[in-house]
Design a protein around this motif. Structure first.
Motif, short mmCIF file in Angstrom:
data_model
loop_
_atom_site.label_atom_id
_atom_site.label_comp_id
_atom_site.label_asym_id
_atom_site.label_seq_id
_atom_site.Cartn_x
_atom_site.Cartn_y
_atom_site.Cartn_z
N ARG A 133 1.02 -1.11 0.04
CA ARG A 133 0.04 -0.12 -0.57
C ARG A 133 1.30 1.19 -0.33
O ARG A 133 0.50 2.83 -1.00
CB ARG A 133 -0.57 -0.34 0.89
N PHE A 134 1.73 1.21 0.39
CA PHE A 134 2.69 2.19 0.97
C PHE A 134 4.44 2.42 0.10
O PHE A 134 4.67 2.98 -0.80
CB PHE A 134 3.49 2.41 1.88
N ASN A 135 4.31 1.01 -0.81
CA ASN A 135 5.40 0.79 -1.78
C ASN A 135 5.02 -0.59 -2.68
O ASN A 135 5.27 -1.46 -2.65
CB ASN A 135 6.65 0.33 -1.17
N PRO A 136 5.01 0.01 -3.58
CA PRO A 136 4.39 -0.75 -4.83
C PRO A 136 5.13 -1.42 -5.76
O PRO A 136 5.35 -1.01 -7.12
CB PRO A 136 3.33 -0.24 -6.03
N ASN A 137 5.86 -2.01 -5.05
CA ASN A 137 6.90 -3.24 -5.60
C ASN A 137 6.34 -4.24 -6.45
O ASN A 137 6.09 -5.14 -5.32
CB ASN A 137 7.76 -3.30 -4.33
N PRO A 138 6.82 -4.58 -7.39
CA PRO A 138 6.38 -5.07 -8.11
C PRO A 138 6.45 -6.91 -7.38
O PRO A 138 6.47 -7.73 -7.55
CB PRO A 138 7.22 -5.00 -9.50
N LYS A 139 8.26 -6.83 -6.68
CA LYS A 139 8.43 -8.13 -6.23
C LYS A 139 7.83 -8.30 -5.23
O LYS A 139 7.47 -9.82 -4.71
CB LYS A 139 9.93 -7.94 -5.35
N TYR A 140 7.18 -6.72 -4.04
CA TYR A 140 5.68 -7.29 -3.38
C TYR A 140 4.72 -8.05 -4.19
O TYR A 140 4.21 -9.03 -3.19
CB TYR A 140 5.82 -6.53 -2.99
N GLN A 141 4.72 -7.79 -4.84
CA GLN A 141 3.33 -8.48 -5.75
C GLN A 141 3.82 -9.41 -6.49
O GLN A 141 2.75 -11.04 -5.88
CB GLN A 141 3.11 -7.73 -6.47
N GLU A 142 5.24 -9.60 -6.48
CA GLU A 142 4.79 -10.94 -7.23
C GLU A 142 4.99 -12.69 -5.35
O GLU A 142 4.60 -13.14 -5.91
CB GLU A 142 6.61 -11.89 -7.69
N ILE A 143 5.63 -11.81 -4.55
CA ILE A 143 6.03 -12.23 -3.08
C ILE A 143 4.21 -12.91 -3.02
O ILE A 143 3.75 -13.79 -2.22
CB ILE A 143 6.05 -11.89 -2.27
N LEU A 144 3.20 -12.11 -2.88
CA LEU A 144 2.05 -12.07 -2.77
C LEU A 144 1.23 -12.66 -3.08
O LEU A 144 0.36 -14.07 -3.17
CB LEU A 144 1.34 -11.04 -2.85
N VAL A 145 1.56 -13.12 -5.30
CA VAL A 145 1.12 -14.64 -6.07
C VAL A 145 1.62 -14.96 -5.60
O VAL A 145 1.03 -16.21 -5.52
CB VAL A 145 1.05 -13.79 -6.68
#
Length: 419
Positions: A133-145
């Motif tokens: 929510r505070f850092n739209p880091n693509p890596k964060y999205q990959e980890i969540l998926v």
């Protein structure tokens, strides 16, 4: 622009007084939010100093002798500590909290492959879900998926549910839980809904909805009380047992289990707009807040039916050992957060009831009776939660997830009042 003209001093002073009263009322409402975050700051600074450089052990609770109790990366509460730090940053906008929140969040990266239990939603969405929510880091999205993929590996289309725990003996060793599903599992569905949105793959949403449907069918009684554990036959999907692990008895209502249900079904309605899930969330909420055994301060006992006629535990319960009956501040924190969101999906008296009850809960939790203003312990914000009383484990102690959902509820309240 329309103008309001006051023709008498009396009228002028009346309106000025009204504005002052409204301003003071708003300020008074905000005071308990500010007080709670201000109380949290030095406690969490102590916790950061104590855990400095150690990203393997995640603060969970206190032992009876006051020592800090940690759980490891593969245990269910690892995400609540970084999540609480994200909430501190969200409220204060102080970068020191963000720095620590990022460090603790990043420490959970390998957990995205954890398939040993259902709690990966708790662990990864409360941490990375807040981080993104505070850092739209693509890596964060990959980890969540990837975390969502790991969670889906525990889903059985035969049972129609995500398996919570691996095969194990029930409480009291009465029977074996072949495919146990617990009410807590509703809280992990938000991770799946997120994955569906960002990938466009409907399988995640399909699994989440199927799980919610089965929970609605088999965990919830006619009066909207709830079973903690439902055990299925993994070969046929048949319900074998409806029991409890952390509640008083198999037919009682464990307070935190009911809270998980309110929160989880409210989230599921938000993500699906399916009226069945809204009806279920309302039913669970009404049971909780209208129960005759709910104390006046709205902080529930750990189980709604402790010691009541018709409720017999299958474990050696000694009522004299637990006097007065322990409360569960964590159940109140979870419920207050859920009620604030649920109040936005209903109208009229119902919306007012949910909003006002949530505020009552938050104000109670913000009093010295529950808020750690006297630093009775040096680390956690809320006192008087109950983890697993039948196992005599974590009774009347602070718990990290109580803090997390309390802060979540305070922020939700602040946003609602700002609107």
């Amino acid at each position: 622009m329309n103008k309001i003209v006051f023709t008498t001093k009396r009228g002028f002073y009346t309106v000025v007084t009204l504005f002052l009263m409204l301003a003071l009322s708003s300020q008074a409402q905000d005071d308990f939010v500010k007080k709670s975050f201000a109380t949290a700051a030095p406690l969490y600074e102590n916790l950061l100093k104590t855990t400095e450089g150690n990203f393997k052990d995640y603060p969970h609770a206190l032992y009876p002798d006051g020592r800090l109790k940690y759980l490891q990366i593969d245990e269910w509460t690892g995400g609540f500590w970084p999540g609480a730090l994200w909430y501190m940053y969200e409220f204060t906008k102080d970068d020191k909290w963000r720095k620590h929140a990022e460090a603790w969040t990043n420490s959970l990266e390998t957990n995205q492959y954890n398939t040993q239990h259902h709690d990966i939603g708790f662990m990864m969405y409360c941490s990375y879900g807040n981080a993104i929510r505070f850092n739209p880091n693509p890596k964060y999205q990959e980890i969540l998926v990837q975390s969502a993929k790991s969670l889906c590996k525990r889903y059985s289309p035969v049972v129609g549910s995500i398996q919570s725990w691996n095969k194990r003996k029930s409480k009291g060793n009465i029977n074996t839980w072949e495919y146990p599903v617990i009410m807590d599992n509703m809280m992990n569905l938000e991770l799946l809904f997120y994955a569906a949105k960002v990938t466009g793959d409907t399988i995640y949403k399909h699994i989440a909805i199927k799980h919610a449907e089965q929970t609605m069918k088999n965990h919830i009684r006619a009066d909207y009380s709830s079973y903690h554990v439902v055990n299925y036959d993994p070969q046929t999907g048949k319900v074998l047992h409806q029991q409890t692990l952390q509640g008083f008895s198999d037919n009682s209502t464990w307070a935190r289990g009911q809270a998980w249900g309110i929160h989880g079904f409210t989230t599921t309605y938000r993500e699906t707009k399916d009226e069945r899930f809204l009806k279920t969330a309302i039913g669970l909420a009404d049971f909780f807040i209208k129960h005759p055994n709910l104390p006046k301060d709205k902080i529930p006992y750990w189980d709604f039916n402790v010691g009541q006629p018709g409720y017999k535990p299958d474990w050696n319960f000694n009522p004299q050992q637990y006097q007065p009956t322990p409360r569960d501040a964590s159940a109140a924190a979870i419920t207050s957060s859920a009620l604030l969101e649920l109040s936005t999906y209903v109208k009229g008296a119902k919306a007012k009831l949910y909003r006002n009850t949530a505020i009552q809960m938050l104000k109670s939790l913000s009093t010295d009776a529950y808020l750690n203003t006297d630093q009775a312990n040096p680390y956690f914000l809320l006192k008087h939660s109950t983890g697993n009383l039948p196992s005599n484990n974590e009774v009347n102690v602070p718990l990290i997830y109580a803090d997390y959902y309390f802060l979540e509820a305070l922020l939700r309240y602040q946003k609602l009042t700002a609107k």
